[in-house]
Design a protein around this motif. Structure first.
Motif, PDB file in Angstrom:
ATOM      1  N   ASN A 175      21.561 -23.862  24.845  1.00  0.00           N
ATOM      2  CA  ASN A 175      20.555 -22.968  25.788  1.00  0.00           C
ATOM      3  C   ASN A 175      19.089 -23.000  25.467  1.00  0.00           C
ATOM      4  O   ASN A 175      18.241 -22.932  26.219  1.00  0.00           O
ATOM      5  CB  ASN A 175      21.282 -21.448  25.998  1.00  0.00           C
ATOM      6  N   LYS A 176      19.030 -23.118  24.064  1.00  0.00           N
ATOM      7  CA  LYS A 176      17.799 -23.001  23.601  1.00  0.00           C
ATOM      8  C   LYS A 176      17.067 -24.211  24.008  1.00  0.00           C
ATOM      9  O   LYS A 176      15.862 -24.210  24.299  1.00  0.00           O
ATOM     10  CB  LYS A 176      17.701 -22.834  21.868  1.00  0.00           C
ATOM     11  N   LEU A 183      13.823 -24.812  26.444  1.00  0.00           N
ATOM     12  CA  LEU A 183      12.438 -25.259  25.805  1.00  0.00           C
ATOM     13  C   LEU A 183      11.943 -26.646  26.983  1.00  0.00           C
ATOM     14  O   LEU A 183      10.758 -26.926  27.011  1.00  0.00           O
ATOM     15  CB  LEU A 183      12.808 -26.033  24.564  1.00  0.00           C
ATOM     16  N   SER A 207      21.875 -21.240  32.466  1.00  0.00           N
ATOM     17  CA  SER A 207      22.376 -21.378  30.968  1.00  0.00           C
ATOM     18  C   SER A 207      23.522 -22.429  31.219  1.00  0.00           C
ATOM     19  O   SER A 207      23.999 -22.569  32.215  1.00  0.00           O
ATOM     20  CB  SER A 207      22.951 -20.057  30.705  1.00  0.00           C
ATOM     21  N   GLY A 224      13.418 -29.878  24.471  1.00  0.00           N
ATOM     22  CA  GLY A 224      14.929 -29.586  24.347  1.00  0.00           C
ATOM     23  C   GLY A 224      15.707 -30.807  23.850  1.00  0.00           C
ATOM     24  O   GLY A 224      16.798 -30.471  22.944  1.00  0.00           O
ATOM     25  N   GLU A 269      24.706 -21.645  22.118  1.00  0.00           N
ATOM     26  CA  GLU A 269      23.458 -21.131  21.977  1.00  0.00           C
ATOM     27  C   GLU A 269      22.276 -22.192  21.620  1.00  0.00           C
ATOM     28  O   GLU A 269      21.253 -22.014  22.222  1.00  0.00           O
ATOM     29  CB  GLU A 269      23.659 -20.097  20.505  1.00  0.00           C
ATOM     30  N   GLU A 270      22.919 -23.135  20.827  1.00  0.00           N
ATOM     31  CA  GLU A 270      21.784 -24.327  20.639  1.00  0.00           C
ATOM     32  C   GLU A 270      21.397 -25.097  21.836  1.00  0.00           C
ATOM     33  O   GLU A 270      20.270 -25.365  22.218  1.00  0.00           O
ATOM     34  CB  GLU A 270      22.459 -25.027  19.389  1.00  0.00           C
TER      35      GLU A 270
END
Length: 278
Positions: free
Chosen positions: A174-175, A179, A143, A184, A171-172
């Motif tokens: 980490n998403k 990916l 992360s 990503g 959070e964005e």
């Protein structure tokens, strides 16, 4: 008396006992104990033809220099050749990051009793952005260490109170990391095209995961806040207005989070008076 054409360190190495040379980190650099040969740096003048000879190999370089390999027993007589101006022992090269951290006393702070790692502190930069995929800015579980990234150059969703750019949350980010690179970077399209901001933040706070801990930064357990400045015009640099807003954002984030912050600014200019103070 030591030959003055031979540098002091090489004279010392030749005079030292073999045990002392082995223990030293510097004295044996350039010496092959199996072949009993030295690689030395030679400054010479005149023709190259007389540099080499029996048991002596020479590689002439530009500017009147040469790298010469020869037996230790031949160094003194070689130095007396008329065309030889100076003979220097080679020095060991290191990664500058090791030398810099040692000179700045960072290593004792990180590894000593104090154990200062940056934990609980925010490190912020206002720069050219960051490669948020870089492992030095990620934790062991993959992360991100970045709490927020404000890219002033991407329109659409500026932070509250500002009118340019887009703010990406942890959070964005980490998403985007989950990916992978291709998908990503579509979700979080912020890029550090020059690599300057990434390098600066690596020195300040990289955790060394990309190098197995070898190139760890100063505050390697800190949390990160990043502002990528917008260029006012194509093929130009940012202005002081973008810089001021970036610093303001970082300080406001620090207040909101209730954590101390260190801000690095490696952009600048040479404007203003250069007159000394009386």
């Amino acid at each position: 008396m030591a030959d003055q054409k031979i540098d002091n360190l090489l004279n010392l190495a030749m005079e030292a006992a073999s045990e002392e040379r082995i223990k030293s980190k510097n004295l044996n650099v350039g010496y092959d104990p199996e072949k009993k040969l030295w690689d030395v740096i030679v400054k010479y003048s005149g023709p190259q033809s007389g540099l080499a000879g029996e048991q002596i190999l020479a590689v002439p370089l530009l500017g009147g220099y040469a790298v010469v390999t020869l037996p230790e027993s031949e160094i003194d007589s070689y130095s007396h050749r008329e065309q030889i101006e100076f003979i220097e022992k080679p020095k060991q090269l290191y990664f500058e990051t090791f030398q810099g951290k040692e000179a700045s006393c960072i290593l004792p702070l990180q590894n000593g009793v104090s154990g200062l790692t940056g934990r609980g502190v925010l490190v912020g930069i206002v720069d050219s952005g960051i490669d948020f995929f870089h492992p030095d800015f990620r934790t062991e579980d993959g992360s991100s260490r970045i709490l927020s990234l404000w890219d002033q150059s991407i329109p659409g969703n500026p932070p509250e109170g500002y009118v340019i750019g887009t703010e990406y949350t942890k959070e964005e980010i980490n998403k985007a990391l989950a990916l992978g690179e291709i998908q990503g970077r579509r979700l979080v399209p912020s890029r550090d095209y020059t690599g300057h901001g990434t390098a600066v933040l690596g020195i300040a706070a990289g955790n060394g995961r990309g190098s197995g801990g070898a190139n760890r930064g100063v505050a390697y357990e800190s949390e990160l806040l990043v502002v990528k400045m917008k260029n006012a015009d194509k093929n130009s640099f940012p202005r002081t207005t973008e810089l001021m807003e970036g610093v303001d954002y970082l300080i406001r984030q620090s207040i909101r989070l209730g954590k101390p912050i260190v801000v690095n600014i490696s952009f600048g200019n040479n404007y203003g008076s250069h007159e000394p103070y009386n």
